[in-house]
Design a protein around this motif. Structure first.
Motif, mmCIF file in Angstrom:
data_model
loop_
_atom_site.group_PDB
_atom_site.id
_atom_site.type_symbol
_atom_site.label_atom_id
_atom_site.label_comp_id
_atom_site.label_asym_id
_atom_site.label_seq_id
_atom_site.Cartn_x
_atom_site.Cartn_y
_atom_site.Cartn_z
ATOM 1 N N ARG A 1 -0.683 0.301 -2.095
ATOM 2 C CA ARG A 1 -0.687 1.297 -1.180
ATOM 3 C C ARG A 1 -1.728 2.543 -1.706
ATOM 4 N NH1 ARG A 1 4.005 -0.916 0.614
ATOM 5 N NH2 ARG A 1 5.474 0.173 -0.679
ATOM 6 N N THR B 1 -5.242 1.471 -1.626
ATOM 7 C CA THR B 1 -5.642 1.548 -0.170
ATOM 8 C C THR B 1 -6.012 2.920 0.300
ATOM 9 O OG1 THR B 1 -4.382 -0.511 0.312
ATOM 10 C CG2 THR B 1 -5.059 0.993 2.170
ATOM 11 N N SER B 2 -5.128 3.876 -0.080
ATOM 12 C CA SER B 2 -5.583 5.241 0.228
ATOM 13 C C SER B 2 -6.621 5.692 -0.410
ATOM 14 C CB SER B 2 -4.243 6.241 0.187
ATOM 15 O OG SER B 2 -3.953 6.413 -1.338
ATOM 16 N N ASP C 1 -9.201 3.997 -1.058
ATOM 17 C CA ASP C 1 -10.500 3.141 -0.348
ATOM 18 C C ASP C 1 -10.882 2.168 -1.676
ATOM 19 O OD1 ASP C 1 -10.258 4.105 2.119
ATOM 20 O OD2 ASP C 1 -11.402 5.912 1.651
ATOM 21 N N CYS C 2 -9.962 1.763 -2.549
ATOM 22 C CA CYS C 2 -10.764 0.928 -3.733
ATOM 23 C C CYS C 2 -10.970 -0.676 -2.862
ATOM 24 C CB CYS C 2 -9.391 0.838 -4.499
ATOM 25 S SG CYS C 2 -9.056 2.332 -5.494
ATOM 26 N N SER D 1 -8.105 -6.865 5.427
ATOM 27 C CA SER D 1 -6.578 -7.122 5.008
ATOM 28 C C SER D 1 -6.062 -5.724 4.110
ATOM 29 C CB SER D 1 -6.474 -8.173 4.391
ATOM 30 O OG SER D 1 -7.207 -8.208 3.065
ATOM 31 N N GLY D 2 -6.836 -5.145 3.257
ATOM 32 C CA GLY D 2 -6.454 -4.259 2.513
ATOM 33 C C GLY D 2 -5.782 -4.588 1.385
ATOM 34 N N PRO D 3 -5.578 -3.956 0.299
ATOM 35 C CA PRO D 3 -5.004 -4.570 -1.189
ATOM 36 C C PRO D 3 -3.642 -5.060 -0.938
ATOM 37 C CG PRO D 3 -5.939 -2.304 -1.386
ATOM 38 C CD PRO D 3 -5.942 -2.700 0.023
#
Length: 176
Positions: free
Chosen positions: A99, A102-103, A105-106, A157-159
């Motif tokens: 999470r 994601t915050s 922006d990796c 989808s995000g990490p």
């Protein structure tokens, strides 16, 4: 993780990683980059009652080996007290790190894991990490190789998208 968590973190660190435990200064340095608008680190602790039973940390930085300029995160550490192994706590800590990635922006998340730590490798694989190489003699003393693993999430989808569903561990709170 806050400065007042460092002493119990160090106790667990020394119990789990006696030969290559991080120092107090290393944790202070990481926490110095974990607050404010320019933060590049995220460290969390797991507390059961008044006992610290786990912690994890992630560092985000600009650029990647691919030369794309995208931000890459590195899982710095994941630690769970031995009496908590098999409870799902490690997965909860990893989910918190993903999470955070994601915050930040990796575009990808990297980590190193001892080649003889099969338990950790299985955890990382459940989250979609894939082995991409080795670092020979990375862990000292003992000259133990590290398995390098990478998670490259699909943009939509995000990490944490492929992460397993993780229910709370009874009585354990994750604090960041």
């Amino acid at each position: 993780m806050r400065w007042w968590d460092i002493d119990p973190v160090l106790e667990l660190e020394k119990a789990l990683f006696p030969e290559d435990a991080w120092s107090r200064g290393m944790f202070w340095s990481e926490l110095a980059h974990a607050r404010g608008p320019e933060a590049t680190r995220r460290y969390v602790v797991a507390v059961q009652g008044d006992r610290l039973v786990g912690y994890a940390g992630l560092a985000a930085g600009a650029g990647s080996d691919s030369g794309s300029g995208a931000t890459t995160a590195d899982v710095q550490t994941v630690a769970v007290a031995r009496d908590q192994w098999g409870t799902g706590l490690g997965a909860r800590l990893m989910a918190e790190l993903l999470r955070a990635a994601t915050s930040f922006d990796c575009a990808e998340i990297m980590l190193e894991c001892r080649v003889d730590n099969v338990r950790a490798q299985k955890l990382y694989e459940r989250f979609g990490f894939e082995a991409i190489g080795f670092r020979r003699g990375y862990y000292q003393p003992g000259n133990v190789d590290a398995l390098v693993m990478r998670l490259s999430p699909a943009p939509e989808s995000g990490p944490a998208a492929g992460a397993p569903s993780v229910n709370g561990v009874q009585g354990t709170e994750i604090n960041g």
